[in-house]
Design a protein around this motif. Structure first.
Motif, PDB file in Angstrom:
ATOM      1  N   HIS A 365       0.866  -1.231   0.148  1.00 36.45           N
ATOM      2  CA  HIS A 365      -0.015   0.109   0.033  1.00 36.45           C
ATOM      3  C   HIS A 365       0.827   1.428   0.024  1.00 36.45           C
ATOM      4  O   HIS A 365       0.415   2.231   0.361  1.00 36.45           O
ATOM      5  N   ALA A 366       2.079   1.302  -0.340  1.00 40.80           N
ATOM      6  CA  ALA A 366       3.015   2.296  -0.650  1.00 40.80           C
ATOM      7  C   ALA A 366       2.953   3.256   0.560  1.00 40.80           C
ATOM      8  O   ALA A 366       2.970   4.510   0.217  1.00 40.80           O
ATOM      9  N   PHE A 367       3.394   2.774   1.777  1.00 42.23           N
ATOM     10  CA  PHE A 367       3.312   3.690   2.837  1.00 42.23           C
ATOM     11  C   PHE A 367       4.420   4.761   2.665  1.00 42.23           C
ATOM     12  O   PHE A 367       5.633   4.362   2.321  1.00 42.23           O
ATOM     13  N   GLY A 368       4.108   5.893   2.715  1.00 42.38           N
ATOM     14  CA  GLY A 368       5.255   7.129   2.606  1.00 42.38           C
ATOM     15  C   GLY A 368       5.438   7.280   1.314  1.00 42.38           C
ATOM     16  O   GLY A 368       6.502   8.043   1.156  1.00 42.38           O
ATOM     17  N   VAL A 369       5.087   6.756   0.075  1.00 41.14           N
ATOM     18  CA  VAL A 369       5.531   6.926  -1.133  1.00 41.14           C
ATOM     19  C   VAL A 369       4.322   8.026  -1.871  1.00 41.14           C
ATOM     20  O   VAL A 369       3.367   7.542  -2.296  1.00 41.14           O
ATOM     21  N   TRP A 409      -2.108  16.425   2.760  1.00 44.70           N
ATOM     22  CA  TRP A 409      -1.089  15.711   2.475  1.00 44.70           C
ATOM     23  C   TRP A 409       0.265  15.358   3.287  1.00 44.70           C
ATOM     24  O   TRP A 409       0.802  14.311   3.223  1.00 44.70           O
ATOM     25  N   VAL A 410       0.205  16.338   4.404  1.00 41.21           N
ATOM     26  CA  VAL A 410       1.268  16.054   5.323  1.00 41.21           C
ATOM     27  C   VAL A 410       0.728  14.785   6.216  1.00 41.21           C
ATOM     28  O   VAL A 410       1.571  13.786   6.530  1.00 41.21           O
ATOM     29  N   THR A 411      -0.351  14.714   6.531  1.00 41.29           N
ATOM     30  CA  THR A 411      -0.812  13.511   7.758  1.00 41.29           C
ATOM     31  C   THR A 411      -0.690  12.476   7.145  1.00 41.29           C
ATOM     32  O   THR A 411      -0.595  11.505   7.720  1.00 41.29           O
ATOM     33  N   SER A 412      -0.943  12.298   5.624  1.00 38.00           N
ATOM     34  CA  SER A 412      -1.170  11.159   4.765  1.00 38.00           C
ATOM     35  C   SER A 412       0.322  10.644   4.161  1.00 38.00           C
ATOM     36  O   SER A 412       0.507   9.487   4.399  1.00 38.00           O
TER      37      SER A 412
END
Length: 559
Positions: A365-369, A409-412
């Protein structure tokens, strides 16, 4: 001996531990200022340009210190314009004391005189208004009641679950001498504030450890209750030892280093897919100082949490919060730190397969990408701002967020490496909060850099905070994501552009006129350079960033 009630109130504030009081004074509060002046070396009165700013600064001060922030204002304005900060404190559980008056002009309260808040015919009712947004509201009609009411307001503000408490003064008593009381005796403040916290149940923790050890996929949902220095360190240690994934609520974001292999991100529609999917796979969900509120669980989306297929354990300092939104299998009352201390010494099972599952989930799920984005010439995308923050933020930075697309955008998408460096409006989440929040953060942490990320809509609401920063010598950094409109509302309305577009404001030029540094940027490298340069300034800095109006929050969300 006769005592001036103003003297007694200021002394009581100091006895309660107050170091700062935030205000835009009027009427009764104005009459008290001479006594504050006498104690100016012990209690700093911070003058703001609006009640909204004063109340927000008090709320953030309370949130960061764990001790009530003091907000003072004249009745009709303290309870209306200032309600912004009071409501945030109420919904977010921040300790706060509101000191205000009935504005009744020497006994004219029953005559419908303007501004009056006595509740009489022709007047508004401040007790009723504040009663809807505070834990406790005292109304003092005699000087000795004012002292006792302030003592009790401090007591209630600090008790679990913390929140705002108010003292309303009948305006005339502020000018009246305090006679000696033979029947109603006043006592020192300290005795009213003693509190022994509820001790965590050791048998309950043993049972929880057994549940964790037997679980295949245990997940912790960490909330605001875990946001203390000791809890953050213990949480990372316990989760790593047991191979337990950590997802967070909005208020819990950044509770651990989000680059750790146990981190899966923030939950919700405007959170990380990795967090939502990891919780959905859990056979054991442990809510740690988190309410499990519908707003960060996609409004009780059964694909994420389902009490019929998952075991749910909730640990909360307030027993009313456990089993509030979802039925739970175990409700444990007590402080999160105590619970983590207990778990640290217990067998929690083997981490190997659990860690493999977390890593697979985060890859899938591309965490942080960051997703691919394109911005119009001469503008940045919100994703570009996230990349810059990821590159330039240091452990010495505090970051305050506002509302809207830039926050999403920052929190996710931004993986915070320094636990506890994020300050967010997690109560009502209103626009304009981040600027006074950043100012209060700098007061609490004078040796750290206080950075504010805010949209042009929010910045225009509380830009006068900069004047307070200049006056108080608070060199904060303000990044204005200027897309010349309400970006999130634009997204929701799609092509129907009604009441969403603002005329352009040069925030850098306005900032310069207020005695601050001001710079406009339209490139990512220029933004990074401006943030770094601002760290070395002794004045507030406003960085006006040209953001593409077409930049949407949708790619950063999990709809």
């Amino acid at each position: 001996m006769r005592i001036d009630p103003k003297n007694a109130l200021v002394k009581t504030l100091i006895d309660c531990g107050a170091k700062h009081a935030f205000t835009l004074p009027g009427l009764g509060i104005t009459w008290m200022l001479d006594e504050f002046y006498e104690k100016r070396d012990e209690l700093n009165v911070v003058l703001t340009r609006s009640e909204q700013i004063a109340a927000t600064m008090a709320q953030v001060y309370g949130r960061l210190t764990g001790k009530p922030g003091v907000y003072m204002g004249q009745g009709p304005f303290a309870s209306t314009t200032g309600a912004f900060g009071i409501l945030e404190a109420y919904f977010a559980g921040s300790p706060m004391v509101v000191l205000t008056d009935t504005s009744c002009y020497d006994g004219f309260g029953m005559y419908g005189v303007y501004q009056t808040m006595t509740g009489d015919y022709g007047a508004a009712n401040i007790r009723q208004s504040l009663g809807t947004m505070t834990k406790y509201t005292a109304y003092a009609t005699e000087p000795h009641e004012a002292v006792y009411g302030l003592q009790l307001a401090y007591k209630h503000a600090q008790l679990p679950r913390m929140g705002p408490a108010a003292l309303i003064l009948k305006s005339q008593i502020i000018k009246r001498e305090m006679p000696e009381q033979t029947r109603v005796k006043l006592y020192p403040t300290e005795g009213y504030l003693h509190h022994t916290p509820q001790q965590i149940s050791q048998p309950a923790m043993v049972k929880l450890a057994e549940l964790i050890a037997k679980a295949k996929t245990p997940v912790i949902i960490a909330g605001q209750g875990a946001q203390t220095d000791e809890s953050r360190g213990l949480l990372a240690e316990v989760a790593a030892r047991g191979g337990i994934a950590i997802a967070t609520s909005y208020n819990g974001k950044g509770v651990i280093d989000e680059t750790l292999p146990i981190a899966v991100g923030m939950l919700g529609t405007w959170g990380s897919k990795s967090a939502n999917r990891m919780v959905a796979k859990a056979d054991l969900v442990i809510a740690l100082g988190a309410s499990l509120g519908p707003d960060y669980l996609r409004f009780r989306d059964e694909s994420i949490i389902d009490p019929t297929r998952q075991t749910i354990v909730q640990i909360d300092i307030d027993p009313r919060n456990a089993g509030w939104v979802y039925p739970v299998d175990m409700a444990i009352e007590g402080d999160v730190t105590q619970a983590l201390r207990a778990l640290k010494t217990m067998n929690l099972g083997e981490p190997g397969e659990r860690m493999t599952a977390i890593a697979q989930n985060n890859r899938e799920h591309a965490f942080g990408v960051l997703p691919p984005t394109v911005a119009a010439d001469g503008t940045l995308h919100n994703a570009d701002i996230v990349r810059v923050l990821d590159r330039v933020l240091t452990p010495n930075d505090m970051l305050s967020l506002d509302a809207g697309n830039n926050r999403i955008w920052v929190t996710s998408m931004l993986r915070l490496r320094t636990p506890g460096q994020l300050v967010v409006p997690g109560g009502i989440g209103g626009m304009g909060w981040a600027l006074p929040a950043a100012a209060a953060t700098k007061l609490v942490y004078p040796q750290r850099n206080s950075i504010c990320l805010i949209g042009d809509g929010g910045a225009a609401m509380t830009l006068s905070t900069l004047a307070t920063c200049v006056q108080q010598r608070l060199p904060i950094t303000v990044i204005v994501c200027n897309n010349r409109g309400l970006g999130m509302v634009r997204d929701n309305m799609k092509e129907r552009r009604i009441a969403v577009d603002f005329s352009d404001i040069d925030f850098a030029m306005v900032a310069q006129g207020m005695g601050c540094n001001g710079v406009r940027v339209d490139r990512a490298d220029a933004l990074a350079d401006a943030i770094i340069a601002a760290r070395h300034s002794d004045r507030p800095t406003v960085i006006d960033v040209s953001v593409d109006p077409a930049a949407s929050h949708v790619p950063a969300s999990d709809y």
